[in-house]
Design an enzyme around this catalytic site. Structure first.
Site, mmCIF file in Angstrom:
data_model
loop_
_atom_site.group_PDB
_atom_site.id
_atom_site.type_symbol
_atom_site.label_atom_id
_atom_site.label_comp_id
_atom_site.label_asym_id
_atom_site.label_seq_id
_atom_site.Cartn_x
_atom_site.Cartn_y
_atom_site.Cartn_z
ATOM 1 N N CYS A 158 0.831 -1.196 0.000
ATOM 2 C CA CYS A 158 0.000 0.000 0.000
ATOM 3 C C CYS A 158 0.864 1.244 0.000
ATOM 4 O O CYS A 158 2.080 1.189 -0.078
ATOM 5 C CB CYS A 158 -0.907 0.002 1.243
ATOM 6 S SG CYS A 158 -1.893 -1.501 1.446
ATOM 7 N N LEU A 191 -3.775 -1.553 -1.793
ATOM 8 C CA LEU A 191 -3.645 -2.569 -2.830
ATOM 9 C C LEU A 191 -4.010 -3.880 -2.158
ATOM 10 O O LEU A 191 -3.271 -4.390 -1.316
ATOM 11 C CB LEU A 191 -2.217 -2.619 -3.381
ATOM 12 C CG LEU A 191 -1.935 -3.664 -4.465
ATOM 13 C CD1 LEU A 191 -2.796 -3.409 -5.699
ATOM 14 C CD2 LEU A 191 -0.463 -3.667 -4.852
ATOM 15 N N GLY A 237 3.114 -3.257 3.079
ATOM 16 C CA GLY A 237 3.921 -4.461 3.054
ATOM 17 C C GLY A 237 3.118 -5.691 3.414
ATOM 18 O O GLY A 237 1.887 -5.699 3.337
ATOM 19 N N GLU A 238 3.828 -6.734 3.801
ATOM 20 C CA GLU A 238 3.196 -7.989 4.173
ATOM 21 C C GLU A 238 3.887 -8.583 5.390
ATOM 22 O O GLU A 238 5.122 -8.577 5.477
ATOM 23 C CB GLU A 238 3.278 -9.009 3.022
ATOM 24 C CG GLU A 238 2.628 -8.566 1.716
ATOM 25 C CD GLU A 238 1.117 -8.461 1.791
ATOM 26 O OE1 GLU A 238 0.529 -9.022 2.743
ATOM 27 O OE2 GLU A 238 0.524 -7.828 0.888
#
Length: 647
Positions: A2, A50, A76-77
């Site tokens: 994002c 996103l 991020g993740e």
């Protein structure tokens, strides 16, 4: 993946009624699937989404704990979010959805600022503690995700891209001349500095806390190479290969989890090929892979990429780069970076990311990080020779350098590289930071002095201070040299150049790039490798190459390193050369007050002649070195114009 931004003041947030709309619009490309905002008297948080995990509204950000006292925005993740969620639920926490970001809010309740120690993944996030009027910023261990911050009118402002900070009411950008001088040698701005005075990158593996007591920074992780016993036995190589294979399979499996299809960037090199091969071993669904085709056999790896695709059973797409190098398109990409950036591989990176997005895919695995982790760059084999050159007596060192200079007129690269190696070795014997910097620079300090006018570089320091040397720099310290090179790659070029290029270009297209070779377990294994298990003096990445012989077609496993280069000297059209001259040699060019325009004009002539078969390039500048010089100057000029700055 994002875009995030925010501004905070523990006492009272100064008014700027339209900033959140400006920031939202400027970061929209990073999150085309949604927008979110949280605000109270002390903070304003902006999020562009996103959607990859939890595509429902429960995954929208800002995201909170049960009572809303903790608010989070994250880019991020978090790859271990499922394990963390189970532990938190066992402790009584209640979750609304399945988003990995929601885990951060609850983990903060349990561990406060130390929550970062429990996270695996790539991330840059902000946590707002409403009760304590406290803001926590954090960035992942290797700098995969960016986060910038500044103080303006008493408020701390942060964002995924600098453009959202510059959008603050009354913010007047000012040039950091020292940083731009560093850029002229490196081709990128070394973090945590930025090209703007007062704007900083949050260091990798760091947190920043702001509250009524002020700001305080902390480093929760430092990448340290810790090589184990030096042994060349087949048994030891086999053990390292087996450990690496297991860690890579687990990393690719973790990073392939998403609620959307996942693709892969497949250049044809060993790193991306191993990632694709690992996916074929861990996933049931067919992978879509992408590579870029170059109109120069010396750069193109399409045959290798297709061989890997056939071997692993992927659906492969080849993207042709020709036709996309118009001046307007390329200049626009350079301006997007917010500060000078001249790594020309940004062009194929953008093109492949755009192709991925055009096919409806928003998540892709990449092979970035393998060279840094396992010793893939040419500097690792060269370290053996550099240490030997350090042993030469002074008279023989001088003779060897002179021989290299004489050979330059005949052999071009061999002579030039020999004389450069001798100079680096001689300098390294006195100060190893000069040696390590010399392995990273496109322009050495003496070459920068030729380019930059005396008055423009007055009181500016050399870039050596950015490269951590070691004492003693003795002639037998190849292991120590290798260790320091690895640590400097993680500290400087990986976050500032390689990862920034990937993030900025993929996110410009609304695509998330994941990097399994920078998984924490994979990196730990690489940092334990002794120099002899990185290189045999001829080629690097010995462990990955051994694994490639098990997983990949023989021709791919034996394929020499190419990198993600681009044959710009052959690809630039006459129209592009005209545009370069118009921008860099015009009377209103801003670099005219800084740089030697005669030298720039010489480079442009050489570049134009090189298009006719490389015959015009000088023997003292390599093919890539020539066009990198031109694009370093171009990036600086475009940045100065974009932000109305002068030296």
């Amino acid at each position: 993946m994002c875009g995030i931004a925010g501004r905070f003041n523990a006492d009272a947030l100064p008014p700027d009624a339209a900033w959140h709309e400006r920031a939202d619009a400027l970061l929209a490309h990073r999150g085309p699937d949604g927008r979110g905002r949280f605000a109270d008297d002390h903070i304003e948080m902006v999020h562009r989404r996103l959607a990859l995990i939890d595509l429902s509204e429960t995954g929208a950000q800002p995201i909170a704990n049960e009572d809303g006292s903790v608010q989070v925005v994250c880019n991020g993740e978090i790859y271990n979010h499922r394990e963390l969620r189970g532990e938190l639920e066992a402790r009584g926490h209640t979750f609304r959805g399945t988003s990995d970001t929601e885990v951060i809010a609850h983990l903060y309740e349990e561990h406060g600022e130390r929550l970062v120690e429990h996270l695996r993944g790539m991330f840059a996030f902000a946590v707002y503690d409403r009760a304590r009027r406290k803001l926590l910023l954090a960035r992942d261990r290797f700098g995969i995700k960016p986060l910038y911050y500044a103080t303006h009118r008493g408020q701390l402002v942060f964002a995924s891209e600098i453009k959202a900070i510059l959008a603050l009411e009354g913010f007047e950008p000012r040039i950091d001349r020292q940083v731009c001088y560093d850029f002229l040698g490196l081709g990128y701005v070394p973090e945590p500095a930025t090209a703007f005075v007062g704007v900083r990158a949050l260091p990798v593996g760091a947190t920043l806390v702001a509250d009524a007591g002020g700001e305080r920074a902390a480093q929760y992780h430092k990448t340290t190479a810790c090589p184990t016993r030096d042994t060349r036995s087949e048994r030891d190589i086999s053990a390292r290969v087996e450990e690496t294979a297991s860690a890579l399979l687990a990393a690719v499996s973790r990073q392939s989890v998403a609620d959307v299809p996942v693709a892969a960037l497949l250049s044809g090199g060993i790193d991306s090929s191993l990632v694709v091969a690992a996916h074929a071993r861990t996933a049931s669904q067919k992978l879509t892979t992408f590579n870029v085709r170059f109109p120069d056999a010396g750069y193109d790896e399409t045959l290798m990429a297709r061989a890997v695709s056939e071997h692993c059973g992927t659906s492969h797409q080849t993207i042709d780069l020709e036709g996309s190098l118009t001046p307007d398109a390329v200049f626009k990409l350079f301006r997007h970076f917010d500060q000078p950036f001249a790594d020309t591989s940004l062009i194929p990176m953008y093109r492949v990311a755009r192709a991925i997005r055009e096919r409806g895919i928003v998540c892709a695995l990449s092979g970035d990080g393998g060279d840094e982790v396992f010793g893939g760059y040419g500097r690792f084999p060269r370290a053996n020779r550099l240490v030997q050159l350090m042993k030469l007596p002074g008279w023989l060192s001088e003779v060897t350098e002179n021989a290299g200079e004489r050979l330059t007129g005949v052999t071009r690269d061999l002579g030039r590289q020999l004389s450069k190696a001798v100079r680096l070795a001689r300098a390294g014997a006195a100060d190893s930071s000069v040696l390590i910097a010399g392995l990273s620079n496109y322009l050495a300090e003496e070459q920068k002095r030729e380019l930059v006018r005396d008055d423009a570089r007055a009181e500016l320091e050399s870039v050596y201070r950015c490269f951590d040397g070691f004492r003693p720099p003795g002639a037998s310290d190849v292991e120590e040299l290798s260790r320091r090179m690895t640590e400097n790659l993680f500290a400087v070029s990986l976050p500032s150049d390689m990862l920034r290029k990937v993030d900025m270009m993929t996110m410009l297209c609304g695509v998330e790039a994941r990097v399994p070779l920078l998984d924490e377990d994979v990196v730990e294994l690489g940092l334990q490798l002794p120099h002899a298990l990185k290189t045999d003096g001829r080629e690097g990445k010995l462990v990955l190459r051994a694994l490639a012989r098990q997983w990949l077609p023989p021709q791919v496993a034996a394929h020499p390193k190419h990198g993600f280069g681009i044959p710009l000297d052959r690809m630039l059209s006459p129209e592009f050369h005209t545009a370069l001259r118009d921008v860099l040699l015009s009377h209103d060019a801003r670099v005219r007050d800084i740089l030697d325009t005669n030298l720039i004009e010489f480079w442009l002539k050489q570049l134009a002649q090189a298009r006719q078969g490389n015959g015009g390039t000088t023997t003292t500048i390599s093919r890539e070195g020539l066009y990198q010089r031109v694009f370093i100057v171009l990036a600086l000029e475009l940045w100065l114009r974009e932000h109305h700055l002068s030296w």
